[in-house]
Structure formats: C-alpha cells, structure tokens
Design a protein around this motif. Structure first.
Motif, PDB file in Angstrom:
ATOM      1  N   LEU A  79       0.834  -1.201   0.000  1.00 12.36           N
ATOM      2  CA  LEU A  79       0.000   0.000   0.000  1.00 12.36           C
ATOM      3  C   LEU A  79       0.870   1.253   0.000  1.00 12.36           C
ATOM      4  N   GLU A  80       1.870   1.292   0.877  1.00 11.84           N
ATOM      5  CA  GLU A  80       2.732   2.471   0.929  1.00 11.84           C
ATOM      6  C   GLU A  80       3.566   2.592  -0.341  1.00 11.84           C
ATOM      7  N   LEU A  81       4.007   1.469  -0.871  1.00  8.88           N
ATOM      8  CA  LEU A  81       4.789   1.481  -2.106  1.00  8.88           C
ATOM      9  C   LEU A  81       3.979   2.121  -3.242  1.00  8.88           C
ATOM     10  N   GLY A 130       2.394   5.768  -2.018  1.00 10.46           N
ATOM     11  CA  GLY A 130       3.401   6.738  -1.661  1.00 10.46           C
ATOM     12  C   GLY A 130       3.050   7.377  -0.325  1.00 10.46           C
ATOM     13  N   TYR A 131       3.920   8.203   0.149  1.00  9.48           N
ATOM     14  CA  TYR A 131       3.692   8.927   1.398  1.00  9.48           C
ATOM     15  C   TYR A 131       3.843  10.415   1.118  1.00  9.48           C
ATOM     16  N   SER A 132       2.890  11.173   1.560  1.00  9.18           N
ATOM     17  CA  SER A 132       2.971  12.622   1.433  1.00  9.18           C
ATOM     18  C   SER A 132       2.589  13.254   2.769  1.00  9.18           C
ATOM     19  N   ILE A 151      -0.746   8.112   3.308  1.00  5.84           N
ATOM     20  CA  ILE A 151      -0.600   6.956   2.418  1.00  5.84           C
ATOM     21  C   ILE A 151      -1.946   6.736   1.729  1.00  5.84           C
ATOM     22  N   GLY A 152      -2.336   7.696   0.917  1.00  9.45           N
ATOM     23  CA  GLY A 152      -3.575   7.580   0.159  1.00  9.45           C
ATOM     24  C   GLY A 152      -4.839   7.846   0.943  1.00  9.45           C
ATOM     25  N   SER A 153      -4.732   8.446   2.125  1.00  9.47           N
ATOM     26  CA  SER A 153      -5.923   8.714   2.929  1.00  9.47           C
ATOM     27  C   SER A 153      -6.683   9.916   2.376  1.00  9.47           C
ATOM     28  N   THR A 154      -7.998   9.769   2.284  1.00  9.36           N
ATOM     29  CA  THR A 154      -8.857  10.871   1.851  1.00  9.36           C
ATOM     30  C   THR A 154      -9.701  11.383   3.014  1.00  9.36           C
ATOM     31  N   VAL A 155      -9.723  10.600   4.104  1.00  6.24           N
ATOM     32  CA  VAL A 155     -10.411  11.014   5.326  1.00  6.24           C
ATOM     33  C   VAL A 155      -9.520  10.684   6.523  1.00  6.24           C
ATOM     34  N   LYS A 156      -9.707  11.453   7.583  1.00  5.24           N
ATOM     35  CA  LYS A 156      -8.988  11.196   8.832  1.00  5.24           C
ATOM     36  C   LYS A 156      -9.717  10.085   9.588  1.00  5.24           C
ATOM     37  N   PRO A 157      -9.051   9.457  10.566  1.00  2.00           N
ATOM     38  CA  PRO A 157      -9.685   8.345  11.292  1.00  2.00           C
ATOM     39  C   PRO A 157     -11.055   8.667  11.890  1.00  2.00           C
ATOM     40  N   HIS A 158     -11.298   9.912  12.255  1.00  2.00           N
ATOM     41  CA  HIS A 158     -12.586  10.277  12.840  1.00  2.00           C
ATOM     42  C   HIS A 158     -13.632  10.613  11.775  1.00  2.00           C
ATOM     43  N   PRO A 182       0.930  19.305   7.804  1.00  2.00           N
ATOM     44  CA  PRO A 182       1.644  18.072   7.449  1.00  2.00           C
ATOM     45  C   PRO A 182       1.529  17.019   8.562  1.00  2.00           C
ATOM     46  N   ILE A 183       1.654  15.753   8.183  1.00  2.00           N
ATOM     47  CA  ILE A 183       1.659  14.644   9.146  1.00  2.00           C
ATOM     48  C   ILE A 183       2.927  13.826   8.957  1.00  2.00           C
ATOM     49  N   THR A 184       3.299  13.073   9.995  1.00  2.00           N
ATOM     50  CA  THR A 184       4.484  12.211   9.928  1.00  2.00           C
ATOM     51  C   THR A 184       4.131  10.904   9.221  1.00  2.00           C
TER      52      THR A 184
END
Length: 167
Positions: A21-23, A26-28, A43-50, A60-62
């Motif tokens: 998935l990360e490959l 990618g990571y941004s 890593i391809g997230s369009t929504v946050k966990p909540h 930015p996030i780590t």
C-alpha cells in the motif's frame, strides 16, 4: 507463495498488504490532489480516522501518523469487505489484492464489481481478469500514459499478476 484458501472471516490485511500500500500510494506529509482530483494525504488517505475529509489546508503529518491513518481506514473497510465475502474462501494473497482494490476504488465499486460476482460463483480466474477492467479514473483511461494516471493501470496489472499467481 501459498495458494491455500481460508475462510474470509479468519483473514485480515497482512504486513505485505501495508508494505505494498505504501509502495503504491506513496507517502505525502502534506495534502495533495490525486489523479482523480481528490484531496489526499499520508498513504492515500482521503479522510482522517474520525471521518473528517482531508483538506488542502491541513497541516503536514508524519509517516507514523500516515500509517496509523491507513491502518485505521483499512480496519473499518475490512468489516464491510469481509461481510461482502461471507461464506467464501480466499488465499491471503487474493484477500490482500481485493482489499487493496477496495482501498483504492472504494467499497461501493467493489460491491457492484464483476470481481465479487465471479468470486461468489467460485470463478477465481475470471475474478482476477476482472481487475483489468478497472483502468479509469475521472473518466480518463489510465492505460494511456499521457492521461496522467498511468500508475493506476500499472497497479491494476500488478494486482492481476499477484492474483493469477495465487491460482
């Protein structure tokens, strides 16, 4: 490579799933618009966990946070994904391939896909071949390099190869 099929209810996304998935995603650290114009981060997230959508103005996030978001997203997705496959058997590889498709294209697309219909009919090779039908993003044919989404097509071909090797 194990071709053994297991009851889907006993499977979960593997470590190989998250590495792949990360490959591919990618990571941004910063939000960006993906090839379909959707605001994406990590890593391809369009929504946050909540459940809140990512915005271009988000900080930015780590990489660690990005992986946590992806794992949270996948854990939620897996509930509906497993339910769609109730009573079926898949290999770990097939499970990961189709879950990756669902992460990329969404549960609604998975639910109405010929992949799922073929799996329910125990037509495993046909299900793998159905992956190759999914080559469009925002009405662009991603198998055409100049359309700016060729990576989507490459990823589908890789999913197809993994799927066929599991048969």
């Amino acid at each position: 490579m194990s071709k053994t099929k297991y009851w889907v209810m006993g499977l979960a996304a593997s470590a190989a799933f998250f590495s792949s998935l990360e490959l591919h995603e990618g990571y941004s650290a910063k939000p960006y618009k993906d090839s379909g114009g959707v605001v994406t981060q990590g890593i391809g997230s369009t929504v946050k966990p909540h459940g809140q959508s990512i915005k271009m103005t988000d900080p930015p996030i780590t990489r660690k946070t990005a992986l946590e978001w992806a794992k949270s997203h996948v854990a939620k997705d897996e509930v509906a994904f497993r339910k769609s496959l109730r009573g079926m058997k898949l290999s770990q590889i097939e499970y990961d391939v189709y879950l990756d498709f669902t992460y990329n294209f969404g549960q609604a697309n998975w639910n109405q896909s010929s992949m799922l219909r073929n799996l329910k009919a125990e037509q495993y090779v046909a299900a793998c071949k159905s992956l190759l039908k999914w080559k469009y993003v925002a009405k662009k044919d991603c198998s055409i390099r100049k359309n700016g989404c060729y990576g989507v097509w490459v990823r589908q071909q890789e999913r197809y190869q993994k799927c066929m090797e599991a048969q």
